[in-house]
Write a protein that holds these residues in place. Structure first.
Motif, PDB file in Angstrom:
ATOM      1  N   ALA A 116     -24.427 -13.159 -73.981  1.00  0.00           N
ATOM      2  CA  ALA A 116     -25.725 -13.801 -74.222  1.00  0.00           C
ATOM      3  C   ALA A 116     -25.800 -15.137 -73.479  1.00  0.00           C
ATOM      4  O   ALA A 116     -26.838 -15.481 -72.900  1.00  0.00           O
ATOM      5  N   GLU A 144     -30.978 -17.207 -66.387  1.00  0.00           N
ATOM      6  CA  GLU A 144     -32.419 -17.500 -66.358  1.00  0.00           C
ATOM      7  C   GLU A 144     -32.714 -18.925 -65.883  1.00  0.00           C
ATOM      8  O   GLU A 144     -33.845 -19.241 -65.546  1.00  0.00           O
ATOM      9  N   SER A 181     -31.219  -0.538 -66.974  1.00  0.00           N
ATOM     10  CA  SER A 181     -32.163  -0.982 -65.944  1.00  0.00           C
ATOM     11  C   SER A 181     -31.427  -1.301 -64.645  1.00  0.00           C
ATOM     12  O   SER A 181     -31.922  -1.029 -63.553  1.00  0.00           O
ATOM     13  N   LYS A 222     -26.386 -14.511 -69.835  1.00  0.00           N
ATOM     14  CA  LYS A 222     -27.795 -14.147 -69.578  1.00  0.00           C
ATOM     15  C   LYS A 222     -28.696 -15.375 -69.662  1.00  0.00           C
ATOM     16  O   LYS A 222     -29.608 -15.537 -68.838  1.00  0.00           O
ATOM     17  N   ASP A 223     -28.458 -16.203 -70.674  1.00  0.00           N
ATOM     18  CA  ASP A 223     -29.281 -17.415 -70.811  1.00  0.00           C
ATOM     19  C   ASP A 223     -29.146 -18.285 -69.568  1.00  0.00           C
ATOM     20  O   ASP A 223     -30.142 -18.797 -69.050  1.00  0.00           O
ATOM     21  N   TYR A 261     -36.445   5.211 -68.520  1.00  0.00           N
ATOM     22  CA  TYR A 261     -36.709   6.565 -69.011  1.00  0.00           C
ATOM     23  C   TYR A 261     -38.133   6.724 -69.550  1.00  0.00           C
ATOM     24  O   TYR A 261     -38.524   7.814 -69.947  1.00  0.00           O
ATOM     25  N   MET A 262     -38.902   5.658 -69.561  1.00  0.00           N
ATOM     26  CA  MET A 262     -40.316   5.806 -69.887  1.00  0.00           C
ATOM     27  C   MET A 262     -41.061   6.453 -68.721  1.00  0.00           C
ATOM     28  O   MET A 262     -42.105   7.070 -68.915  1.00  0.00           O
ATOM     29  N   ASP A 263     -40.518   6.273 -67.513  1.00  0.00           N
ATOM     30  CA  ASP A 263     -41.222   6.755 -66.326  1.00  0.00           C
ATOM     31  C   ASP A 263     -40.408   7.707 -65.467  1.00  0.00           C
ATOM     32  O   ASP A 263     -40.969   8.451 -64.664  1.00  0.00           O
ATOM     33  N   TYR A 264     -39.082   7.641 -65.563  1.00  0.00           N
ATOM     34  CA  TYR A 264     -38.227   8.559 -64.810  1.00  0.00           C
ATOM     35  C   TYR A 264     -37.881   9.711 -65.753  1.00  0.00           C
ATOM     36  O   TYR A 264     -37.270   9.505 -66.800  1.00  0.00           O
ATOM     37  N   THR A 265     -38.292  10.904 -65.388  1.00  0.00           N
ATOM     38  CA  THR A 265     -38.187  12.023 -66.326  1.00  0.00           C
ATOM     39  C   THR A 265     -36.866  12.746 -66.180  1.00  0.00           C
ATOM     40  O   THR A 265     -36.633  13.420 -65.176  1.00  0.00           O
ATOM     41  N   LEU A 315     -40.966   1.962 -59.346  1.00  0.00           N
ATOM     42  CA  LEU A 315     -41.949   2.259 -60.395  1.00  0.00           C
ATOM     43  C   LEU A 315     -41.342   3.112 -61.507  1.00  0.00           C
ATOM     44  O   LEU A 315     -41.835   3.127 -62.622  1.00  0.00           O
ATOM     45  N   THR A 316     -40.300   3.835 -61.180  1.00  0.00           N
ATOM     46  CA  THR A 316     -39.652   4.696 -62.178  1.00  0.00           C
ATOM     47  C   THR A 316     -38.307   4.085 -62.558  1.00  0.00           C
ATOM     48  O   THR A 316     -37.262   4.677 -62.346  1.00  0.00           O
ATOM     49  N   VAL A 353     -39.503   6.614 -57.491  1.00  0.00           N
ATOM     50  CA  VAL A 353     -40.687   6.215 -56.723  1.00  0.00           C
ATOM     51  C   VAL A 353     -40.722   4.708 -56.553  1.00  0.00           C
ATOM     52  O   VAL A 353     -40.684   3.963 -57.535  1.00  0.00           O
ATOM     53  N   ARG A 357     -34.507  17.897 -70.199  1.00  0.00           N
ATOM     54  CA  ARG A 357     -33.981  18.001 -71.564  1.00  0.00           C
ATOM     55  C   ARG A 357     -33.770  19.470 -71.893  1.00  0.00           C
ATOM     56  O   ARG A 357     -34.274  20.362 -71.196  1.00  0.00           O
TER      57      ARG A 357
END
Lengths: 263, 788
Positions: free
Chosen positions: B124, B131, B288, B127-128, B710-714, B706-707, B697, B717
């Motif tokens: 932590a 920034e 990420s 990371k702080d 996992y919300m956008d890169y499929t 853009l992907t 993408v 399953r």
């Protein structure tokens, strides 16, 4: 995740007293916690509603199903009382996210967060539900005001949602294959006040398809929707679906929902 | 021994007990005393000059131990990351190898490029502090697609690489191909895109650098598929430490698919920084970061032309490919779209003339390197979509067209026009087996039934080939490889009869601990529970080349067999002494030494004990029972097969359902059928993922991924797949002692073409991967409108 103060109030009033400008209410946390972990959200205080007695109660009283704010999707999906009164609602809850999300995510969190691709807002608007807060009641038609925006005031906590039992209803979702949120979800309900068609996922916020409602009021069958489409102008247009495709899917899902509702 | 635990038995995986009970020891499970935590500050821009980096405020933040930038690495003489395969362009020039610093020096070239490394007492705090670093960027216009990067006036990713061209390489006889096209009755032509993929190993990459100032040794724990190669590169080329003062440990590793072959910036920096701060430092990628910084796969734009005679006999194949290398060259990036790709363009066919031209280009995207199949999926995808399209153009059944052109089962060894010599196979048998599995005879009725429900049904074929068992050192050396690709093994008996096998292969999901143990059980008669496989630690195992290219069994397993031979040879001498017979009279089978023609025998365990307690022992023989062998293959192996996909499409929504899948594969001899089947399932799942769902993408204007989640890169399953019908037809590989060919990549190589051929068969129009629902819906609309 940044540091924050954690609170676990024992009552709604206590929770309201803890709210400040930079505080966040935590119900199931399925949207809030990931954004905190990614350092996209930095609340000063997190007010956990999970310790408030009675806030997750589910009851069916004559013609109304009432679901407490912290009732999980899994508990709604598994409730025989809900399934008996509004099977479409239990069905919708059973299709939210995945098992892990359903075991933790809550109706209050979903409705208050007003994610444009969430499922519950379609049921709230489609059934003409009433949103209850610590200070008032808000009609569904007045509740969703924009992308992640609702009529809730800053110091207001959603406590429960009451759904009138319809004559027939169904929810059909075309899920995003990656996130399994709705690319388009359509909730169709035949109520004593007429047919309601609510669309989620397609636009900036859940909305009613009035042209479809009019057609279905005249003839509650899938064929009544032939040639009726929502305008694509204001629909979402992204990597997963163009506005044109979404508009087409709204018609397809609406027909399938009418069929599923017995029309 | 054909026992329940020997060769050919579906032994349950020995390693699964610890994996399934949470006892696996992955990198992030390891913590060293006094360990600090590192975080990389990464570029938010696809392309920018770094005008200044101010770390003053960050350096004062609580818990901060050190902050390093590219300038600090350079000041210490730490070299950049290397690419270990030299490719020569058709004009004779070597490929362009621009500088690849582990931390950017003055320019960032893709989103996620390393800008600074922050070390603190806790994650932590690191990371702080990150920034608080102030970076002044001057943004530049990025370029993300390979085709755009070649256009005149395109942004220059590297000042010293004109036109962004890494190499312009060719293979094959261009004049012969031109002549074939001149004589052709039909030519089929297609533009084909092989989409970019993110590897998505379940365990993200991670590293711990641990320096011992007493011994001057650095221990690097890292998620690697080839720890010795990592040690060699970090020592000889990057200059972290001499090899004898650098130990690399790759413990349990949770998936790789190629992405953990490479020597990345992050482990390099951890190993270096540990000495700087004289403290262990750990870095673990967040998901990420994995999306942004793991080497991606594929990303080929290809134009292909197939010349045929009037009977559909293939005369010539011409292939032009633009391969996107990303912003820098990853460790083996140059070999993937060249020798691992164009050499397989003959497929399973007798095409007599082939010419390939490949332009490798730099763009402002994550580096691209080997991903499950590495070049070979791209080759099979081109060949098999072309063949299917040619069948449609000619009005010939795709089964018939393939059979007309298959290399005959009696034609081996078969030399292709693209420098490969296939050693064995039976392609018609695989086709026939797959046709039976899918019930091809019943297809017409199933299609009619689908149509009666308003659905479109399609069937698609993929007769794939790959070159595995990588690879003969002399051969790859002549093609530009910077290393040899042999393998090592050490078979060590303990005095009480148990065995530890030390292998230079690395298991990160493949089940080596079981398959390799089965070899020892089969050949030395040791109960499988008494065999331990040790891998992944340069301090324990002999120098080895690691696991990729479906090589572990064909090369690593063969090395084990060579060591087993040495054990048997030595055991015979001990046995002869114990039984007072001559060595020539000793026969060995399954761990029992017998005097020929008598009932006298001793067991391997007795021989091993005598070797360690040599009270009664041959006077001229060394004690101990511990043999090491190195095996260098004589050829590649050539697994091949036919996969058939059957799909049903809802034209109203574009939803594709994969309703059936048949796979008939030739992997040579099979040691553990269950593990082989699992590898097919996994490979097919990844292939279906590529064809239907997955796509990396980048935004063409900003260069943002853009992907990136996992919300956008499929990811595929379980509910995206049918139950797979898998069979193997096994023509033994003549090139190695086990007769094995390799199975790890086959599914990922075969599946995309099979599925796309099925989808385009159903639609009646060609589309590119991934066949997203909107793309399929639009194609269905187009076809319907044309019909009306």
């Amino acid at each position: 995740m940044y540091d924050f103060n954690y609170h676990r109030p024992g009552s709604v009033d206590e929770a309201v007293g803890l709210i400040n400008e930079d505080a966040k209410l935590l119900a199931g946390g399925q949207s809030l916690l990931p954004t905190m972990k990614l350092r996209l959200a930095q609340p000063s205080d997190v007010i956990d509603l999970g310790g408030i007695p009675g806030l997750s109660d589910i009851s069916v009283d004559g013609s109304t199903v009432t679901i407490g704010a912290t009732a999980t999707h899994a508990s709604v999906a598994a409730s025989s009382a809900v399934a008996g009164a509004i099977p479409a609602l239990a069905d919708l809850a059973s299709g939210i996210g995945d098992t892990q999300v359903r075991n933790v995510g809550t109706i209050g969190g979903s409705v208050a967060n007003a994610d444009p691709a969430a499922d519950y807002p379609a049921a709230v608007l489609g059934l003409g539900a009433t949103v209850h807060t610590n200070s008032r009641t808000i009609a569904a038609d007045d509740f969703f005001t924009g992308i992640f925006e609702t009529a809730l005031a800053e110091n207001e906590i959603l406590t429960k949602v009451s759904f009138p039992v319809p004559e027939a209803a169904a929810y059909v979702k075309f899920a995003n294959p990656a996130s399994r949120y709705a690319i388009v979800g359509v909730f169709v309900a035949k109520t004593s006040d007429g047919v309601r068609v609510a669309v989620t996922g397609a636009g900036g916020s859940v909305f009613r398809a009035s042209g479809m409602e009019a057609a279905l009021n005249a003839n509650f069958s899938a064929s009544a929707l032939d040639g009726i489409a929502v305008a694509s102008d204001d629909l979402n247009n992204d990597l997963h679906a163009s506005a044109e495709y979404r508009a087409h899917l709204v018609s397809v899902m609406a027909k399938r929902a009418v069929q599923a509702a017995g029309g | 021994m054909s026992s329940e635990t020997g060769i050919g038995a579906s032994v349950r995986r020995k390693e699964d007990k610890r994996f399934l009970t949470g006892k696996g020891r992955y990198l992030d499970d390891i913590n060293r005393p006094g360990q600090a935590y590192g975080v990389f500050l990464r570029s938010p821009h696809a392309f920018a000059k770094i005008k200044s980096i101010d770390t003053a405020e960050a350096g004062k933040a609580p818990g901060v131990v050190a902050i390093y930038t590219g300038a600090d690495l350079a000041a210490d003489g730490i070299g950049g990351l290397i690419c270990g395969w030299a490719i020569t362009s058709k004009d004779g020039e070597p490929h362009k190898a621009p500088a690849h610093p582990a931390i950017a020096v003055d320019t960032v070239r893709h989103v996620g490029d390393q800008v600074a490394f922050v070390i603190a007492d806790s994650l932590a705090e690191a990371k702080d502090a990150a920034e608080l670093i102030e970076v002044d960027y001057e943004e530049l216009t990025p370029v993300v697609s390979g085709a755009d990067a070649l256009a005149s006036g395109a942004p220059q990713v590297h000042d010293d690489v004109p036109g962004n061209l890494c190499y312009d390489w060719e293979l094959g006889d261009q004049a012969a191909v031109d002549a074939a096209f001149a004589a052709a009755a039909h030519v089929t032509k297609m533009d084909i895109y092989n989409n970019r993929l993110v590897p998505n190993a379940m365990e993200p990459r991670a590293a711990i650098g641990d320096f011992d100032s007493g011994t001057d040794e650095i221990v690097l724990y890292t998620t690697s598929q080839n720890p010795h190669v990592a040690r060699l590169v970090l020592s000889a080329f990057v200059g972290i430490a001499p090899e004898h003062k650098l130990r690399v440990i790759a413990p349990d590793v949770g998936g790789g698919f190629g992405s953990k072959i490479f020597i990345y910036a992050e482990e390099t920096v951890c190993a270096w920084a540990a000495r700087k701060i004289d403290r262990p430092v750990k870095w673990t990628a967040e998901r990420s970061e994995s999306f942004l910084s793991d080497a991606h796969g594929r990303d080929h734009h290809t134009t292909a032309e197939l010349a045929m005679d009037a009977n559909g006999k293939f005369l010539g194949l011409r292939v032009n490919t633009v391969a996107n290398m990303g912003a820098y060259l990853s460790t083996f990036a140059t070999s993937v779209p060249s020798y691992l790709y164009a050499t397989l363009l003959a497929g399973q066919y007798t095409t007599p003339a082939i010419y390939a031209n490949v332009k490798a280009v730099f763009t402002n995207t994550a580096p691209v390197d080997a991903y499950r199949g590495a070049g070979r999926p791209e080759a099979t995808y081109v060949v098999e979509r072309m063949v299917e399209r040619a069948a449609r153009d000619l009005g010939i059944s795709p089964v018939e067209l393939r059979k007309r052109n298959f290399i005959a089962p009696d034609a081996y060894p078969y030399e292709t026009p693209v420098i490969m010599t296939y050693d064995s196979g039976n392609y018609p048998l695989n086709m026939d087996t797959a046709l039976k599995l899918i019930d091809y005879d019943g297809y017409a009725a199933r299609k009619a039934e689908s149509e009666s429900r308003g659905k479109k049904r399609g069937i698609g074929f993929s007769s794939f080939i790959e070159a595995c068992g990588i690879a003969p050192s002399a051969a790859v050396g002549s093609l530009g490889a910077g290393v040899g690709l042999w393998e090592s093994a050490q078979v060590r008996f303990n005095p009480t009869g148990g065995v530890t096998v030390f292998t230079g292969s690395h298991s990160h999901g493949q089940g080596h601990e079981t398959t390799f143990a089965q070899l020892i059980t089969e050949h030395l008669g040791v109960p499988i529970e008494n065999v331990e496989i040790s891998h992944g630690d340069t301090g324990k195992v002999p120098f080895g080349m690691g696991t990729y290219g479906s090589r572990s069994l064909a090369v690593g397993g063969s090395a084990i067999m060579r060591a087993v031979d040495k054990i048997v040879e030595k055991g015979k001498k001990v046995a002869a002494h114990l039984m007072e017979a001559s060595v020539e009279d000793i026969e060995h089978a399954n761990g029992v030494f017998k005097v020929a023609g008598t009932d006298k025998q001793v067991t391997m365990a007795e021989v091993a004990f005598a070797a360690y307690v040599p009270h009664n022992y041959p006077p001229d023989l060394e004690p101990g029972m511990d043999e090491t062998a190195f095996y260098d293959p004589t050829n590649f192996t050539f697994p091949a097969g036919t996969h058939i996909a059957e799909v049903e499409i809802d034209p109203e929504t574009g939803v594709v359902e994969v309703v059936d899948w048949a796979a008939s594969d030739d992997f040579g001899n099979v040691i553990n059928p269950m593990i082989v089947e699992g590898q097919i399932h996994g490979g097919v799942a990844q292939g279906i993922g590529q064809a239907l769902l997955e796509n990396a993408v980048y935004d063409s204007e900003t260069g943002q991924l853009l992907t990136g989640s996992y919300m956008d890169y499929t990811m595929p399953r379980a509910d995206d797949f049918p139950s797979l019908k898998v069979e193997t037809t096994n023509t033994p590989c003549p090139g190695n002692p086990l007769g094995v060919k390799g199975c790890g990549e086959a599914g990922a190589i075969a599946a995309p073409a099979a599925l796309m051929n099925a989808i385009t068969d159903a639609l009646g129009v060609e589309i590119d991967m991934p066949a997203t629902r909107e793309k399929v819906w639009r194609a269905a609309q187009t076809v319907q409108q044309a019909a009306e």
